[in-house]
Design an enzyme around this catalytic site. Structure first.
Site, PDB file in Angstrom:
ATOM      1  N   LYS A 117      -2.180  -1.431   2.781  1.00  0.00           N
ATOM      2  CA  LYS A 117      -2.415  -2.598   1.916  1.00  0.00           C
ATOM      3  C   LYS A 117      -3.042  -3.751   2.687  1.00  0.00           C
ATOM      4  O   LYS A 117      -2.940  -3.829   3.918  1.00  0.00           O
ATOM      5  CB  LYS A 117      -1.128  -2.969   1.186  1.00  0.00           C
ATOM      6  CG  LYS A 117      -0.850  -1.877   0.122  1.00  0.00           C
ATOM      7  CD  LYS A 117       0.245  -2.142  -0.821  1.00  0.00           C
ATOM      8  CE  LYS A 117       0.277  -0.967  -1.829  1.00  0.00           C
ATOM      9  NZ  LYS A 117       1.474  -0.940  -2.642  1.00  0.00           N
TER      10      LYS A 117
ATOM     11  N   ARG B 118       6.121   5.448   0.805  1.00  0.00           N
ATOM     12  CA  ARG B 118       4.950   6.021   0.115  1.00  0.00           C
ATOM     13  C   ARG B 118       3.735   5.761   0.994  1.00  0.00           C
ATOM     14  O   ARG B 118       3.371   4.609   1.209  1.00  0.00           O
ATOM     15  CB  ARG B 118       4.810   5.339  -1.252  1.00  0.00           C
ATOM     16  CG  ARG B 118       3.649   5.839  -2.094  1.00  0.00           C
ATOM     17  CD  ARG B 118       3.577   5.059  -3.412  1.00  0.00           C
ATOM     18  NE  ARG B 118       2.502   5.541  -4.253  1.00  0.00           N
ATOM     19  CZ  ARG B 118       1.223   5.177  -4.117  1.00  0.00           C
ATOM     20  NH1 ARG B 118       0.873   4.332  -3.169  1.00  0.00           N
ATOM     21  NH2 ARG B 118       0.299   5.667  -4.922  1.00  0.00           N
TER      22      ARG B 118
HETATM   23  N1  PMM Z   1       1.225   1.199  -4.691  1.00  0.00           N
HETATM   24  C1  PMM Z   1       0.124   1.718  -5.258  1.00  0.00           C
HETATM   25  C2  PMM Z   1       0.238   2.685  -6.285  1.00  0.00           C
HETATM   26  N2  PMM Z   1       1.442   3.115  -6.703  1.00  0.00           N
HETATM   27  N3  PMM Z   1       3.783   3.037  -6.567  1.00  0.00           N
HETATM   28  C3  PMM Z   1       4.892   2.520  -6.028  1.00  0.00           C
HETATM   29  N4  PMM Z   1       6.102   2.920  -6.469  1.00  0.00           N
HETATM   30  N5  PMM Z   1       4.845   1.574  -5.046  1.00  0.00           N
HETATM   31  C4  PMM Z   1       3.671   1.105  -4.557  1.00  0.00           C
HETATM   32  O1  PMM Z   1       3.680   0.220  -3.666  1.00  0.00           O
HETATM   33  C5  PMM Z   1       2.457   1.614  -5.119  1.00  0.00           C
HETATM   34  C6  PMM Z   1       2.566   2.604  -6.137  1.00  0.00           C
HETATM   35  C7  PMM Z   1      -1.207   1.240  -4.812  1.00  0.00           C
HETATM   36  O2  PMM Z   1      -1.682   1.959  -3.692  1.00  0.00           O
HETATM   37  P1  PMM Z   1      -2.774   3.149  -3.813  1.00  0.00           P
HETATM   38  O3  PMM Z   1      -3.865   2.674  -4.723  1.00  0.00           O
HETATM   39  O4  PMM Z   1      -3.277   3.401  -2.461  1.00  0.00           O
HETATM   40  O5  PMM Z   1      -2.086   4.358  -4.363  1.00  0.00           O
END
Ligand code: PMM
Length: 279
Positions: free
Chosen positions: A218, A258
């Protein structure tokens, strides 16, 4: 009855990210074709991921939403193939219908960044299926969420909102034992808010629920060590930083992390565990 996965070695479960999107901030387009997404999911499992989080909607700040049909077209073949190959799959969606169809295709966990707020039908789907539900702190869709990044005390505000949301969900029939809370790094949060939430993670954990931490790649991590006005490090150069934040979360007792790149995070979490377990 929801059963949350856990690792035998005591580390947080590692949720590997499988974005089937053309426009995610960190890996947009790289795994957009189903075959590429499935191959990537298999690589994440080989690297040690316990769970694969399949998503078809980019939630980067400013993103526009795909249609429900397009989201289904993106995720369903990937969910069914990875589940058939034996992976534990979570579906990353804010749409009840997408969640229901992904569960039918073999997903066993729902990850909703809106915690069921974006689609009123989500609660019923999760309650009926009796699957674990990741409930993230959310203040509205990505299109304009950063305009809502204002807090009196970000840790206290997020904790209060998450625990109130958990009570609402339980009152609507979702099993308390299946809830996982997530402070929502980067969602309606400025860099300083994200750092405060990492420091304040013990307060989030003290709410008494399993906690998922998603800092991977991020933007706030890309600004560390960069002089004022300089360009942030690009997402692909944020994996060391992600490993550090994930090891911090692990040392504090998070249920899961994650991440996009599994190996450095697992390595860092193992080092942190070895230090904690030393005599
Ligand atoms: N961040 C993203 C997408 N899904 N789900 C949860 N539970 N927590 C998060 O911090 C989160 C998520 C955004 O990141 P990406 O676009 O790289 O998947």
């Amino acid at each position: 009855m929801s059963v949350l996965p856990h690792r035998a070695d005591g580390l947080p479960v590692v949720m590997g990210v499988v974005n089937v999107t053309p426009d995610s901030f960190s890996d947009g387009g790289e795994w957009f074709e189903p075959e590429a997404a499935v191959a990537h999911g298999r690589e994440l499992v080989a690297a040690g991921a316990d769970l694969l989080d399949v998503g078809g909607e980019s939630t980067r700040p400013g993103a526009q939403r795909p249609s429900p049909e397009e989201e289904l077209r993106r995720v369903l073949p990937v969910v069914s193939e990875l589940a058939a190959a034996g992976a534990t799959v979570s579906i990353d969606t804010m749409r009840a219908d997408v969640a229901a169809q992904a569960l039918a295709a073999g997903a066993t966990l729902v990850n909703d960044v809106s915690g069921g707020l974006a689609d009123p039908g989500m609660v019923e789907v999760v309650a009926a299926a009796g699957v674990p539900f990741v409930v993230m702190h959310w203040r509205g869709h990505s299109r304009d969420m950063q305009s809502r990044a204002s807090y009196a005390d970000v840790v206290a505000d997020v904790c209060e909102r998450l625990s109130a949301r958990a009570e609402e969900l339980v009152a609507s029939g979702v099993e308390r034992g299946g809830l996982v809370l997530d402070p929502g790094f980067g969602f309606a949060k400025l860099a300083a808010h994200n750092w405060s939430l990492l420091k304040g993670l013990p307060e989030v954990l003290a709410l008494g629920y399993p906690v998922l931490v998603g800092t991977s790649r991020k933007a706030f991590l890309g600004r560390v060590g960069v002089p004022e006005g300089g360009d942030p490090r690009p997402p692909l150069e944020r994996d060391v930083a992600t490993a550090v934040t994930s090891a911090h979360a692990a040392a504090l007792g998070a249920w899961g992390v994650r991440v996009h790149n599994v190996a450095p995070t697992l390595d860092a979490m193992r080092v942190s565990q070895a230090i904690q377990e030393a005599q």
